[in-house]
Design an enzyme around this catalytic site. Structure first.
Site, mmCIF file in Angstrom:
data_model
loop_
_atom_site.group_PDB
_atom_site.id
_atom_site.type_symbol
_atom_site.label_atom_id
_atom_site.label_comp_id
_atom_site.label_asym_id
_atom_site.label_seq_id
_atom_site.Cartn_x
_atom_site.Cartn_y
_atom_site.Cartn_z
ATOM 1 C CG PHE A 495 48.542 38.596 36.663
ATOM 2 C CD1 PHE A 495 47.902 37.412 36.373
ATOM 3 C CD2 PHE A 495 48.210 39.261 37.825
ATOM 4 C CE1 PHE A 495 46.932 36.894 37.216
ATOM 5 C CE2 PHE A 495 47.243 38.756 38.674
ATOM 6 C CZ PHE A 495 46.601 37.571 38.376
ATOM 7 C CG ASP A 608 48.749 41.026 43.340
ATOM 8 O OD1 ASP A 608 49.075 41.021 44.543
ATOM 9 O OD2 ASP A 608 49.580 41.037 42.413
#
Length: 829
Positions: A495, A608
């Site tokens: 991210f 994740d």
């Protein structure tokens, strides 16, 4: 004359040998094998493959096929009776005939100069001319299977009953019912060009299905077999008669069981699986077919997949028509379906319009916020799917009165009760939160607002110090200044990048500069508010954020020790983690994820989970970071279809790459991999000589089955007498339950905490990847129709495409995992 006599005596024997197996792959003209002849075959040089007759499911019938290990067909010409034969005629044509002499199949090569045939060690059956050039090949004329080393190009089709599979010119893989309804469309990542000239699909020896083309350097990896990595395994891709595409493999190249390790789609999402008017749902283990109500009968009670029929046709109703309500049920349609139409309408108008229209036989009202209503017209094929999480209600026109199934009435009542309970809980939680915020603001107003200590701080910083739960809004310049223009990089992930910063009040923070975040200002702030409202000992605290122009940044509390991977996979003895630390980190991480899944107002799926996202504080307590950056899920339906999912290969659950819905159970899978790494000190996708060149998780399960759990333990801990082997066993068992292929075979994170703490007994786990519910045994294949999901690959990547084009009444489908096994099955009584 004395020389010729022995030859003449041997001539009948030589002619006779033409009708029996050859030691070599060359098949002379005139050769023939009979369905009734036991052990008659044309073998490959290594005897792995052979052309022979294998028993067909139909009585007294035999399938002429190229078979693996003598029993598993990989190419077939057709089915004949016991007097049938397969002959390579002197004209050069390979012909399959029935006992009556009727031609069932013909290669049509009688004018191509064929001089011999051959079955290769690859499983390819070819016919050769006098220059030994192939003029016909089974690889170029596939039936329902693709094997390793076989190229499947655009335009070729696999067929099985009414189902077909093909590679489109665009590079997309499609599954179709009756050539029209596309129920699975698996495309290339958007980073690849969709204008391919001549794509070809190949199943690699390592278990990866790839698409190759001149524009795709190195090829594009599409899906992975669950046992990828082992190149000594024989695999094949097969379109089964239930409409699912599966990868099968055998550990032995010559014999042994053949198991499925991946399938394309949830079985209930296969169009037409339960026949016309059939509704697919699940029992504890398998998909089951039922009729919409007792107003219908099965066409064949012995084969429910043939569908249902009305007890009374609508034409015989004498005006007594009504609508059968099927909650949590979706009747499928497909793109360009000529017998359906859609419009916007609420549930009641959607039902009423169909009842009053002579052209409408059924309608579907979507309750997913779209307001779509779909109507099915005469001539439609009705096939549907029922499950409690399906966001739609279907209405089917029947002759009254409606006689509903018992299960449907119970489901509707339970649904209403659950809605009431959810409202009560929601109101109580919101009231509690508002009260807490009011108390905190009141305390600050009374005690702190005039304190000179706060005189130099902005109102944002005041809120930071005394109104926990409300995130501080920073300007981009403030964060640029506190990080010294983003100078000290702490790490990077899917991210964005993380930098060290120091606020004006000398608080050290971690500033994450987000990348690829496309939400608007309002949506981003709402998600930040949700993330900041999560408070747990094992979660990294969000301090503030920045949303200015195109800049999106998050400010977290700083963890001096960094992430778990710095301790787990290092050779630095100063960073070695004792068993006590490892177990506490495992338990703390589980508690943090449990809070996200089960205790927040909105179910937050992390998407994740990996050692890099588990931080360690000064006391070596686990702190989960990066949560909430993926889409938040609806608490009433914790399934989500992501168009651009992010994660790390090796930790991704099989359903990610299989284009199936992402749920909280996807986090459970990732956590299971981390748990195995905590025990072993090795990456879960490591392949080495110690693991017999197998993926570490597969090797570890094999050692566990042998009772050799200590072999899985980190070698640096093997001589440590303080290691609690009971805890090791609990962690190992729990990890294998977490990484089961089927999401509903995995425990919830709340159950995981109980398993680790020893509150509940843990049964021995099933093999997570190497044993499948679909297998070949001997000459027959048995299947429970369990959908086998794709496994994550061995390397990392930050983004995968997960788009899907199969439409269910116009809305992208999001079905559940196919195997419905109770979570209680992994726990002792």
């Amino acid at each position: 004359m004395a020389v010729k006599t022995p030859f003449l005596k041997l001539l009948p024997l030589l002619l006779l040998l033409l009708h029996f197996p050859f030691s070599f792959s060359t098949i002379p003209l005139g050769s023939v094998i009979y369905a009734s002849g036991s052990n008659q075959n044309w073998p490959s040089p290594n005897s792995t493959f052979s052309v022979s007759f294998v028993p067909s499911p139909s009585p007294n019938s035999f399938l002429a096929a190229v078979s693996f290990a003598g029993s598993v067909p990989i190419w077939s010409a057709g089915t004949v009776d016991s007097r049938g034969s397969l002959r390579l005629h002197t004209s050069g044509s390979l012909r399959l005939t029935n006992g009556s002499g009727t031609t069932v199949w013909d290669s049509k090569t009688d004018r191509l100069g064929v001089t011999s045939g051959s079955i290769e060690d690859t499983g390819e059956f070819i016919l050769l001319n006098n220059r030994s050039v192939p003029v016909w090949s089974s690889f170029d004329n596939p039936t329902d299977t693709i094997v390793q080393s076989q190229n499947f190009t655009a335009g070729k089709i696999l067929r099985s009953g009414l189902y077909s599979f093909q590679l489109e010119r665009s590079g997309n893989l499609t599954l179709r019912w009756n050539t029209s309804a596309i129920y699975w469309n698996h495309g290339l990542n958007s980073s690849f060009s969709s204008n391919l000239s001549s794509p070809r699909l190949s199943l690699q020896t390592n278990g990866v299905v790839s698409i190759f083309e001149s524009n795709l350097l190195g090829g594009a990896e599409i899906v992975y077999s669950g046992d990828y990595g082992d190149s000594n395994t024989f695999r094949f891709l097969k379109l089964d008669d239930d409409g699912n595409l599966r990868i099968y493999s055998s550990a032995s190249r010559n014999s042994g069981p053949v198991n499925a390790h991946w399938s394309a789609v949830d079985q209930c999402l296969v169009y037409g699986y339960c026949g016309n008017f059939g509704i697919c749902s699940y029992n504890d283990t398998n998909p089951i077919c039922s009729c919409p109500s007792r107003n219908f009968d099965f066409v064949d009670v012995n084969d429910r997949r043939k569908g249902c029929k009305r007890k009374v046709e609508l034409s015989d109703c004498s005006g007594n028509t009504t609508m059968l309500d099927l909650v949590h049920t979706r009747l499928f349609t497909y793109e360009d379906d000529p017998n359906s139409e859609s419009f916007f309408a609420g549930s009641s108008p959607c039902r009423a319009n169909c009842l009053s229209s002579v052209l409408c036989l059924a309608s579907v009202s979507m309750s997913d916020g779209s307001g779509n209503c779909w109507q099915k017209h005469p001539g439609s094929f009705f096939t549907g799917y029922q499950w409690p999480s399906v966001p739609s209600t279907s209405y089917v026109k029947v002759c009254g009165p409606v006689v509903a199934n018992t299960l449907e009435r119970a489901t509707k009542g339970d649904d209403n009760n659950s809605k009431v309970h959810l409202w009560i809980v929601a109101v109580a939680v919101i009231a509690g939160l508002l009260g807490l915020v009011a108390v905190e603001i009141g305390l600050w107003w009374c005690c702190c607002r005039k304190n000179p200590r706060f005189g130099t701080l902005s109102s944002h910083y005041t809120l930071l110090e005394y109104a926990s739960g409300a995130p501080v809004q920073f300007t981009y310049k403030e964060l640029q200044r506190c990080t010294k223009s983003f100078k000290e990089k702490l790490g990077a992930g899917g991210f964005g990048t993380v930098y060290r910063g120091v606020l004006t009040n000398r608080t050290v923070v971690a500033v994450k500069q987000l990348e690829g975040i496309e939400q608007g200002e309002k949506q981003f702030r709402m998600e930040v508010a949700t993330i900041s409202s999560t408070h747990h000992l094992n979660l990294v605290r969000l301090i503030g954020f920045c949303s200015q122009g195109r800049h999106r940044l998050l400010v977290y509390e700083f963890m001096r020790n960094g992430s778990l991977d710095n301790f787990l996979f290092t050779t630095d003895s100063a960073k070695f983690l004792t068993w006590e630390y490892r177990f506490n980190i495992a338990l703390g991480t589980a508690k943090g994820i449990t809070y996200l899944h089960e205790e927040c107002r909105d179910c937050i799926v992390h998407c994740d989970i990996k050692p890099e996202n588990i931080l360690v504080d000064d006391n070596f307590a686990a702190k989960v970071s990066d949560f909430g950056l993926a889409k938040l899920l609806n608490p009433k339906d914790n399934r989500y279809n992501m168009s651009s999912v992010r994660g790390t290969r090796g930790y991704l659950a099989p359903e990610w790459l299989a284009n199936l819905p992402i749920t909280s159970k996807s986090d459970v899978y990732s956590y299971g991999m981390v748990l195995l790494e905590l025990v072993s000190g090795k990456r879960n996708f490591d392949v080495s000589e110690k693991t017999n060149h197998k993926k570490f998780s597969i090797w570890a399960y094999e050692e566990f089955e042998k009772g050799n759990t200590k072999a899985i333990l980190d070698t640096r801990l093997s001589e440590d007498q303080t290691v609690d082997m009971e805890q090791v066993m609990r962690m190992v068992k729990t990890s294998f339950w977490c990484i089961q292929e089927q999401p509903l075979q995995r425990p919830t994170m709340g159950k995981v905490v109980q398993m680790l703490e020893g509150i509940t007994e843990i049964k021995n786990p099933l093999c997570p990847k190497t044993i499948s519910e679909v297998s070949f045994s001997g000459n027959s294949m048995s299947t429970s129709h369990a959908s086998m999901f794709v496994a994550s690959g061995p390397t990392r990547s930050s983004s995968f495409s997960a788009t899907r084009s199969f439409q269910t009444m116009g809305i992208t489908s999001s079905g559940p995992a196919s195997t419905r096994i109770s979570e209680g099955s992994m726990l002792g009584s």
